[in-house]
Design an enzyme around this catalytic site. Sequence first.
Site, short mmCIF file in Angstrom:
data_model
loop_
_atom_site.label_atom_id
_atom_site.label_comp_id
_atom_site.label_asym_id
_atom_site.label_seq_id
_atom_site.Cartn_x
_atom_site.Cartn_y
_atom_site.Cartn_z
N HIS A 198 -1.66 -8.36 1.59
CA HIS A 198 -1.90 -7.17 0.77
C HIS A 198 -3.05 -6.32 1.30
O HIS A 198 -2.98 -5.10 1.27
CB HIS A 198 -2.13 -7.59 -0.69
N ASP A 235 6.39 -2.23 0.69
CA ASP A 235 6.20 -3.68 0.57
C ASP A 235 7.51 -4.23 0.05
O ASP A 235 7.65 -4.55 -1.13
CB ASP A 235 5.05 -3.96 -0.40
#
Length: 278
Positions: free
Chosen positions: A62, A154
């Site tokens: 992340h 993502d």
Amino acid sequence: MQVWFTEDQTANLRISVRVRQVLHCERSPFQEVMVLDTVEFGRMLVLDDVIQTSQRDEFAYHEMMAHVPLFAHPDPRRVLVIGGGDGGVLREVLRHPTVEEAHLAEIDRRVVEVARRYLPELNAFDDPRARVFFADGIRHVEERPDTYDVIIVDSTDPVGPAVALFGTDFHRAVFRALRPGGIFVQQSESPFFNRDLIRRVQASLRTVFPVTALYWGVVPTYPGGLWTYSVATRGPDPRAPRAGAWEALRLATRYYTPEVHRAAFVLPPFVADLLPSG
Ligand code: AAT
């Protein structure tokens, strides 16, 4: 008794993790959504038997998805995350005070709801700057020309609704949805096991954007552990973090630093081979 979860990472390679408890398992309209409590990685989000993120290694992925584009952009104000229903990328995006609005377009409402419950440390959904759209990311960008400074994909691996997120029509729509100087990043899988995909994504971005590059990071739960991120911009050099910005924010990152940012673009030759020539 020992209970193990096994992911078929390729047809011929598997990863197994020892499971303490199955915390959640359901079939959403899009996929099977499971949360496992594992011995090595803590809680783990698994979609259609593919590991998406875990408490132990989520920061590595992340942070690299969010901070490379946000520190490369001179003034990121409006950001879009496509997929990422666990909230981890959104959380990192919102650590940037320049960000006024952070949108998340996730196709599967249940991923967000399940992650909120079982992975609360990834949750940034309650930040007043955050807004969640339960929608296909492709339509979302098509309907918003000239809107975002940074767009981050993502996504799950290129199967089902994620297939088109790796294609040229989508990349063109992303270019239009970015404002001048905008930056796009997309997770682009393993340089050991997904070489054709990385080649295809890089070639596609090259036909659409003036600046493209590839960077890498380590994510132990993804196939091979060495992961790539494809980046394209409407001008800025993605390899150069804004001078002094990370230091000024005093972000307590665990993977990202400006040095890691620059180093991530240094590619081993077998990875550099995947870039379009010229
Ligand atoms: N933070 C790491 C987690 C993920 S989850 C990826 C998310 O993408 C899933 O929740 C899935 O529902 C969503 N998704 C898939 N296709 C679309 C689409 N077209 N529009 C919006 N959301 C979508 C990524 C893990 C990477 C795994 C690598 N092996």
